[in-house]
Design a protein around this motif. Structure first.
Motif, PDB file in Angstrom:
ATOM      1  N   THR A   2       4.925  -5.247   7.984  1.00 39.93           N
ATOM      2  CA  THR A   2       3.580  -5.778   7.788  1.00 39.93           C
ATOM      3  C   THR A   2       2.632  -5.151   8.798  1.00 39.93           C
ATOM      4  OG1 THR A   2       4.476  -7.872   6.996  1.00 39.93           O
ATOM      5  CG2 THR A   2       2.188  -7.871   7.717  1.00 39.93           C
ATOM      6  N   TYR A   3       1.530  -4.588   8.305  1.00 41.17           N
ATOM      7  CA  TYR A   3       0.487  -4.045   9.176  1.00 41.17           C
ATOM      8  C   TYR A   3      -0.535  -5.147   9.428  1.00 41.17           C
ATOM      9  CZ  TYR A   3       1.779   0.926   8.859  1.00 41.17           C
ATOM     10  OH  TYR A   3       2.406   2.129   8.962  1.00 41.17           O
ATOM     11  N   ILE A  11      -9.025  -2.594   2.355  1.00 41.85           N
ATOM     12  CA  ILE A  11      -7.699  -3.210   2.420  1.00 41.85           C
ATOM     13  C   ILE A  11      -7.640  -4.085   3.666  1.00 41.85           C
ATOM     14  CG2 ILE A  11      -5.216  -2.815   2.484  1.00 41.85           C
ATOM     15  CD1 ILE A  11      -5.763  -0.008   1.444  1.00 41.85           C
ATOM     16  N   SER A  13      -6.333  -6.693   6.446  1.00 46.11           N
ATOM     17  CA  SER A  13      -5.007  -6.990   6.984  1.00 46.11           C
ATOM     18  C   SER A  13      -4.775  -8.491   6.928  1.00 46.11           C
ATOM     19  CB  SER A  13      -4.899  -6.480   8.413  1.00 46.11           C
ATOM     20  OG  SER A  13      -5.820  -7.143   9.239  1.00 46.11           O
ATOM     21  N   TYR A  15      -1.179  -6.590   5.518  1.00 41.12           N
ATOM     22  CA  TYR A  15      -0.642  -6.085   4.255  1.00 41.12           C
ATOM     23  C   TYR A  15       0.700  -5.433   4.527  1.00 41.12           C
ATOM     24  CZ  TYR A  15      -2.736  -1.742   5.941  1.00 41.12           C
ATOM     25  OH  TYR A  15      -3.088  -0.666   6.709  1.00 41.12           O
ATOM     26  N   ASP A  16       1.533  -5.409   3.496  1.00 41.21           N
ATOM     27  CA  ASP A  16       2.897  -4.890   3.645  1.00 41.21           C
ATOM     28  C   ASP A  16       2.972  -3.438   3.210  1.00 41.21           C
ATOM     29  OD1 ASP A  16       3.935  -7.318   4.561  1.00 41.21           O
ATOM     30  OD2 ASP A  16       4.164  -8.062   2.527  1.00 41.21           O
ATOM     31  N   VAL A  17       3.802  -2.681   3.917  1.00 41.52           N
ATOM     32  CA  VAL A  17       4.061  -1.288   3.571  1.00 41.52           C
ATOM     33  C   VAL A  17       5.561  -1.050   3.531  1.00 41.52           C
ATOM     34  CG1 VAL A  17       1.898  -0.438   4.559  1.00 41.52           C
ATOM     35  CG2 VAL A  17       3.946  -0.479   5.953  1.00 41.52           C
ATOM     36  N   ARG A  31       1.724   1.111   0.241  1.00 44.61           N
ATOM     37  CA  ARG A  31       1.392  -0.316   0.334  1.00 44.61           C
ATOM     38  C   ARG A  31       2.153  -1.052  -0.749  1.00 44.61           C
ATOM     39  NH1 ARG A  31      -3.739  -3.079  -1.628  1.00 44.61           N
ATOM     40  NH2 ARG A  31      -4.034  -1.054  -2.598  1.00 44.61           N
ATOM     41  N   GLN A  34       1.172  -7.203  -3.685  1.00 40.05           N
ATOM     42  CA  GLN A  34       1.353  -8.575  -3.198  1.00 40.05           C
ATOM     43  C   GLN A  34       2.346  -9.377  -4.033  1.00 40.05           C
ATOM     44  OE1 GLN A  34       0.232  -9.976  -0.350  1.00 40.05           O
ATOM     45  NE2 GLN A  34      -0.450  -7.921   0.153  1.00 40.05           N
ATOM     46  N   ARG A  37       6.015  -8.210  -2.894  1.00 40.16           N
ATOM     47  CA  ARG A  37       6.334  -8.114  -1.464  1.00 40.16           C
ATOM     48  C   ARG A  37       7.594  -8.847  -1.042  1.00 40.16           C
ATOM     49  NH1 ARG A  37       2.050 -11.585   1.943  1.00 40.16           N
ATOM     50  NH2 ARG A  37       3.638 -11.276   3.475  1.00 40.16           N
ATOM     51  N   LEU A  57       0.402   2.644  -4.100  1.00 44.97           N
ATOM     52  CA  LEU A  57       0.759   1.230  -4.194  1.00 44.97           C
ATOM     53  C   LEU A  57       2.091   1.136  -4.923  1.00 44.97           C
ATOM     54  CD1 LEU A  57      -0.154  -1.738  -3.828  1.00 44.97           C
ATOM     55  CD2 LEU A  57      -1.274  -1.552  -6.049  1.00 44.97           C
TER      56      LEU A  57
END
Length: 62
Positions: A2-3, A11, A13, A15-17, A31, A34, A37, A57
């Protein structure tokens, strides 16, 4: 991963990468959608989409 720092204003924050290894051998950071995730795990099959502004994405393949 997670950033928690905003990279682009479009985008927010957090958010997951994830690091995705393509069939061609290339590894890219993308990315995570959602909705996917909590289900994307190591070894999962995913679909990578080119989203707005050229961002990648990832969606879980079900």
């Amino acid at each position: 991963m997670t950033y928690h720092r905003t990279y682009k204003d479009s985008i927010p924050s957090p958010y997951d990468v994830a690091v995705v290894r393509l069939f061609e051998g290339l590894e890219v950071i993308v990315r995570v959608d959602q909705n996917s995730r909590k289900h994307v795990l190591m070894g999962s099959s995913v679909f990578v989409e080119v989203a707005d502004e050229g961002l990648l994405l990832v969606h879980l393949v079900e």
